[in-house]
Design an enzyme around this catalytic site. Structure first.
Site, PDB file in Angstrom:
ATOM      1  N   LEU A 103      15.510  -4.945  -9.372  1.00  0.00           N
ATOM      2  CA  LEU A 103      16.154  -5.358 -10.440  1.00  0.00           C
ATOM      3  C   LEU A 103      14.736  -6.215 -11.540  1.00  0.00           C
ATOM      4  CD1 LEU A 103      19.726  -6.665  -9.966  1.00  0.00           C
ATOM      5  CD2 LEU A 103      18.638  -4.669 -11.352  1.00  0.00           C
ATOM      6  N   ASN A 133       9.648  -7.417  -3.841  1.00  0.00           N
ATOM      7  CA  ASN A 133       8.468  -7.322  -4.627  1.00  0.00           C
ATOM      8  C   ASN A 133       8.278  -7.328  -5.761  1.00  0.00           C
ATOM      9  OD1 ASN A 133       9.604  -4.847  -4.538  1.00  0.00           O
ATOM     10  ND2 ASN A 133       7.629  -3.990  -4.972  1.00  0.00           N
ATOM     11  N   ASP A 181      16.124   3.632  -5.611  1.00  0.00           N
ATOM     12  CA  ASP A 181      15.483   3.293  -5.737  1.00  0.00           C
ATOM     13  C   ASP A 181      14.980   2.962  -6.667  1.00  0.00           C
ATOM     14  OD1 ASP A 181      12.905   2.000  -4.850  1.00  0.00           O
ATOM     15  OD2 ASP A 181      12.048   4.147  -4.571  1.00  0.00           O
ATOM     16  N   GLY A 222       7.810   4.910 -10.211  1.00  0.00           N
ATOM     17  CA  GLY A 222       9.659   4.850  -9.964  1.00  0.00           C
ATOM     18  C   GLY A 222       9.635   4.888 -11.397  1.00  0.00           C
TER      19      GLY A 222
END
Length: 444
Positions: free
Chosen positions: A64, A95, A299, A316
């Site tokens: 987030l 992370n 993810d 990502g």
């Protein structure tokens, strides 16, 4: 506040029941059944117009961002993406910047989030070798621990530090979520794609999984293997099922996409772990249907667009808003059963992370519900995303099953595919004590 939803279909105990109502009382499901002229008192009502109501998805792997990375995503934009994707609870990874690795940082993160979140959020933390710190992280609200195995690897692949971590959390009845991959640069991925050979990365994923599970067997640590991208990893996990409390997840992109996309759109398809072959994706789908994979996750990992266009792009992409439509499209195509979606994306995540009274439509359960239009088709376009990350590897794909309304803790936060929640409707989730933007699970 009593809310009546009527003229709906409900997914109950593996069956779709027609002509139903469902009554919500504050945060909870009070009653449901076939209408038959039922008369109940209510403060608000919604006509579902015959649409299907499902349990909200519980996405156990999202990023987030917010804090010093709020330019990528923040709690409001990230959870709004979840709402429009039929996701009512998420588990956030540690992370971040600053990383969620001590009790004070976790407390700060919770305090920042609680008035912004539109869905329920549980926080993972980076584990310590100090038992006392880990206990305090749990006391402050950590729902699980998360570690990247590559952070503990030296030249000889010595996992001594991770061994100490497993010892320090073994008795805490919390999952240690593990990223069992190495960091592969975009240049490295492109070279492997050109050779049509991801065997090296799959071999490493399987090897690291075996190493961490052997350590877990020694300490009795509960393990969750993140974003499995290779069938060999599942074979290894299956071999340890009798020795370790181990569960696994697969992402929607590793099920649907393959590395041909990397050649077509380049850095926008770069992800960690990288996309594999079409055959591998099909095999993962088959193993999911056969029960070898426990849950499905997004993810969701948004980055600024300029960070995706670098020579070594950030891995990502944002997935939350497409979660339920992608899964329901696979149901429509006959690749999944609706029961597979509910089991792997709602019920099982609640069981694994001990989220009581969530993941199903049952009396006394939290009213985390999604009303979907199974006839509504739409074409994915980057500019439709409510995330701050305006790009997607699913660009141009036609999906079916739009979340028309989303209810979180009994509150409608999405009406006609528009965010109407203000923030704070979601709870901060833990397996033991929960905090709420307005109230806590314990006091609800």
């Amino acid at each position: 506040m009593r809310t009546l939803i009527y003229n709906c279909r409900l997914y109950i105990n593996g069956k779709i029941i027609e002509n139903c109502f469902i009554l919500l009382d504050d945060c909870f499901i009070k009653d449901f059944g076939i209408e038959n002229g039922v008369k109940v008192s209510y403060d608000a009502k919604y006509n579902a117009k015959g649409r299907l109501i499902l349990p909200g998805i519980i996405d156990a792997h999202v990023h987030l961002r917010d804090q010093m990375l709020s330019y990528k995503e923040d709690f409001k934009s990230g959870t709004a993406s979840a709402v429009l994707g039929g996701v009512t609870s998420v588990i956030d990874m540690p992370n971040n910047l600053p990383p969620t690795d001590d009790p004070a940082k976790l407390k700060d993160r919770i305090n920042l989030a609680k008035d912004k979140i539109l869905v329920n959020v549980g926080f993972t933390c980076k584990p310590s070798i100090d038992y006392v710190i880990n206990r305090e992280l749990i006391r402050q609200g950590a729902i699980a621990f998360k570690a990247f195995v590559y952070e503990y690897i030296d030249d000889n692949i010595n996992l001594g530090f991770l061994d100490k971590i497993m010892s320090a959390i073994a008795e805490m009845n919390k999952k240690l979520m593990l990223h069992c991959n190495i960091k592969a640069s975009y240049k490295e991925v492109i070279n492997l794609v050109k050779r049509r050979n991801m065997a090296k990365l799959c071999k490493i994923e399987g090897y690291l999984t075996e190493r961490v599970l052997s350590l877990a067997a020694k300490h009795g640590t509960k393990i969750h293997i993140c974003h499995v991208s290779c069938p060999v990893t599942l074979k290894t996990i299956n071999q340890y099922k009798d020795l370790v409390d181990v569960t696994s997840e697969v992402t929607i992109h590793h099920l649907i996409l393959n590395y041909d996309l990397v050649e077509r759109i380049g850095p926008l398809a770069h992800v960690d772990p990288p996309l594999k072959s079409k055959y591998t994706a099909k095999t993962l789908f088959k193993l999911l249907r056969e029960g070898y994979i426990d849950i499905i996750v997004s993810d969701h990992a948004p980055h600024a667009l300029n960070e995706k266009c670098l020579s070594d792009p950030k891995p990502g992409f944002p997935n939350l808003q497409l979660m339920m439509p992608i899964l329901l499209t696979q149901v429509k195509k006959g690749n999944l059963l609706l029961s597979d979606v509910i089991e792997r994306a709602s019920r099982k995540p609640a069981l694994i992370f001990k989220l009581e009274k969530r993941g199903a439509i049952e009396r006394g359960y939290y009213a985390d519900l999604v009303e979907v239009d199974l006839k509504r088709k739409f074409k994915v376009k980057s500019d439709m995303l409510i995330s701050k990350a305006k790009y997607t590897p699913f660009e141009g794909m036609t999906l079916i099953g739009l979340p028309i309304r989303t209810y979180v803790n009994g509150i409608c936060v999405n009406d006609d595919y528009m965010i109407i929640g203000r923030g704070g409707e979601g709870m901060i989730l833990t397996s033991e004590v929960s905090h709420y933007g307005a109230k806590s699970e314990a006091s609800a």
